[in-house]
Design a protein around this motif. Structure first.
Motif, PDB file in Angstrom:
ATOM      1  N   GLN A  35       0.171  -0.222   5.207  1.00 29.60           N
ATOM      2  CA  GLN A  35       0.175  -0.241   3.755  1.00 29.60           C
ATOM      3  C   GLN A  35       1.140  -1.299   3.219  1.00 29.60           C
ATOM      4  N   THR A  36       0.971  -1.622   1.939  1.00 30.66           N
ATOM      5  CA  THR A  36       1.838  -2.644   1.345  1.00 30.66           C
ATOM      6  C   THR A  36       2.769  -2.099   0.272  1.00 30.66           C
ATOM      7  N   TYR A  37       2.403  -1.005  -0.410  1.00 31.18           N
ATOM      8  CA  TYR A  37       3.290  -0.486  -1.459  1.00 31.18           C
ATOM      9  C   TYR A  37       3.460   1.025  -1.401  1.00 31.18           C
ATOM     10  N   HIS A  38       3.137   1.628  -0.270  1.00 29.09           N
ATOM     11  CA  HIS A  38       3.395   3.047  -0.053  1.00 29.09           C
ATOM     12  C   HIS A  38       4.466   3.219   1.023  1.00 29.09           C
ATOM     13  N   GLN A 371      -5.504  -4.786  -1.770  1.00 22.75           N
ATOM     14  CA  GLN A 371      -4.418  -4.044  -2.408  1.00 22.75           C
ATOM     15  C   GLN A 371      -4.420  -4.372  -3.898  1.00 22.75           C
ATOM     16  N   ASP A 444      -4.751   0.634  -1.591  1.00 23.12           N
ATOM     17  CA  ASP A 444      -3.871  -0.063  -0.659  1.00 23.12           C
ATOM     18  C   ASP A 444      -4.681  -0.341   0.605  1.00 23.12           C
TER      19      ASP A 444
END
Length: 497
Positions: A35-38, A371, A444
């Motif tokens: 993931q990138t923002y979790h 994302q 995401d």
């Protein structure tokens, strides 16, 4: 495939070498599903969010963590620090299984402030020689030098009479100058409930007040992760019952998370309340916990996963993540969940299309991405059904379908790529209270969170498509619909390890 024996599951992090951990971390970083923002684990398995609090100008978020593989083993607490619930700094291990009371796992619990000091209450898991479970509730205190001190013996050394050792997940709150701890429990007859303890001081005696009396007297065999709070003058009890049989479109996952709203009498412990309502109608949501943010809003974060389920990343040495933070309100007697306003800081650019879709138009706009945040306003709907195909390609798509006449909304991940197992069916559905007019969707690399009508319903799921599945398409069964679609790319959030 690693055979996870009991010895391997309960091997301590401290007994591994730096080289072993670095090799595992490198393997995990190669996963195409990161993931990138979790919040996600650098290695191993993440589960329940724990110890959520806003304290001295910063947010602290922890989670259950088994660092050595994507299985449930010896649990630690891993903590993050944040100024906004969006960008996080790694704080490392907060609580270790290093006493005789928590020797087999630091299980779930909560954070609370008392007279300017930060405390934690959590469940210590110990196994005897016959592997019998022994559960106790421990207090940990953060001293002035930042060191965490466990206050022994346990504040609650064992379950009271009439309850089994499935007795865990304390959530501490303050009311009328007293401290209370609500704990998930299993009665001796193997039915679930929640109980309450009371204390004048966190380091003093914790007294058993009794069981919270609800109309849900035979509702599953265990209630996990209870959370009590007041909102808009109402008492809210959130919990995760295990052992609920499916009913039509409800209770379709292996375990559920939901809430009841009403009034709790703290003298008699009787709670008058409405029906139990699921918090999330997707595939992957469990064990949520709430906190109060800096603006006194009630905010919830959940585990984006489920117990007793295998996920496609398990073979890569990691599993699960946490949801985005959600602000809670009560409207028309039900909880609404809206993405926390600070999430807008994730937006890096903007595309907007205004137009219509009909049964011949398969793609409204050539959107691409893995994302992003997608905001859809339905301006006028003459179609019998609308479908939004996200993370789409020729072979794959995650489909959101809305049927106008019945107000049925369905999430289908039949063609979403690799799927967790076992899972009953590839679709989850719910009936909206009002016609669909607004969707806010967070996508995401390997997850989707769908907020309908400003949080009237939420559907959360992990998805595991190929990298080529990056298109957005819109179609209708008949008629046309006028939409305004706004896509905000999210390039990722740097998290300093």
């Amino acid at each position: 495939m690693t055979e996870w024996t009991r010895d391997k599951r309960y091997r301590k992090l401290e007994d591994t070498t730096a080289e072993e951990l670095e090799t595992l971390k490198e393997t995990v970083q190669l996963s195409r599903y990161r993931q990138t923002y979790h919040i996600q684990p650098s290695t191993g398995l993440l589960n329940d969010p724990n110890g959520l609090i806003y304290f001295n100008g910063a947010y602290y978020v922890a989670h259950q963590w088994f660092p050595l593989g994507a299985v449930h083993g010896l649990k630690y607490w891993y903590q993050y620090k944040s100024k906004d619930l969006v960008h996080y700094e790694h704080q490392g291990v907060l609580l270790n299984p290093d006493t005789s009371y928590d020797s087999h796992g630091v299980y779930s619990g909560s954070a609370f402030e008392y007279e300017g000091t930060l405390y934690y209450m959590y469940t210590g898991n110990h196994r005897d020689a016959e592997w019998g479970r022994e559960s106790s509730q421990l207090i940990a205190k953060v001293n002035d030098d930042g060191q965490v001190e466990k206050l022994l013996p346990p504040a609650i050394p064992h379950p009271p009479a009439g309850y089994t050792q499935h007795f865990r997940d304390p959530k501490v709150f303050e009311r009328d100058g007293k401290l209370y701890a609500i704990i998930g429990a299993q009665r001796a007859n193997e039915t679930g409930c929640a109980v309450l303890y009371e204390a004048e001081h966190p380091e003093g005696s914790w007294t058993f007040k009794g069981e919270i009396q609800t109309s849900l007297t035979d509702f599953g065999y265990m209630w996990e992760c209870p959370d009590y709070f007041q909102l808009n003058g109402k008492d809210v009890l959130v919990f995760s019952p295990q052992g609920i049989a499916p009913e039509a479109e409800r209770y379709q996952n292996i375990y559920q998370s939901g809430y009841i709203i009403g009034e709790l009498n703290f003298e008699t412990l009787e709670m008058t309340h409405g029906e139990f309502i699921e918090l999330d109608n997707g595939f992957d949501f469990y064990a949520p916990q709430t906190l109060i943010d800096e603006a006194q809003r009630r905010v919830m974060i959940g585990w984006m996963g489920l117990p007793d389920t295998e996920y496609p990343t398990d073979c890569e040495g990691w599993a699960h993540c946490l949801t985005v933070p959600r602000t809670l309100t009560i409207e028309d007697g039900k909880l609404k969940q809206k993405p926390h306003m600070n999430l807008r800081s994730l937006r890096s650019n903007r595309e907007t299309a205004l137009g219509y879709a009909n049964k011949f138009l398969k793609q409204l706009h050539p959107y691409e991405g893995e994302q992003y945040e997608l905001v859809i306003d339905i301006l006028d709907n003459e179609a019998s059904a609308i479908e939004f195909h996200l993370r789409a390609s020729k072979d794959e798509a995650t489909v959101i379908r809305y049927e106008t006449d019945t107000q049925l909304l369905k999430l289908d991940r039949f063609d979403s790529g690799r799927l967790p197992t076992p899972v009953e069916g590839t679709a989850r559905q719910t009936y909206l209270d009002t016609p669909l007019r607004h969707l806010r969707i967070f996508v995401d690399t390997s997850s989707i969170e769908i907020f309908c009508n400003e949080g009237e319903r939420v559907l959360t799921s992990r998805i595991f498509p190929k990298k080529t599945a990056n298109k957005i398409k819109v179609a209708t069964d008949s008629g046309q619909v006028y939409l305004k679609m706004t896509k905000y790319d999210i390039e990722g959030v740097k998290q300093d390890a």
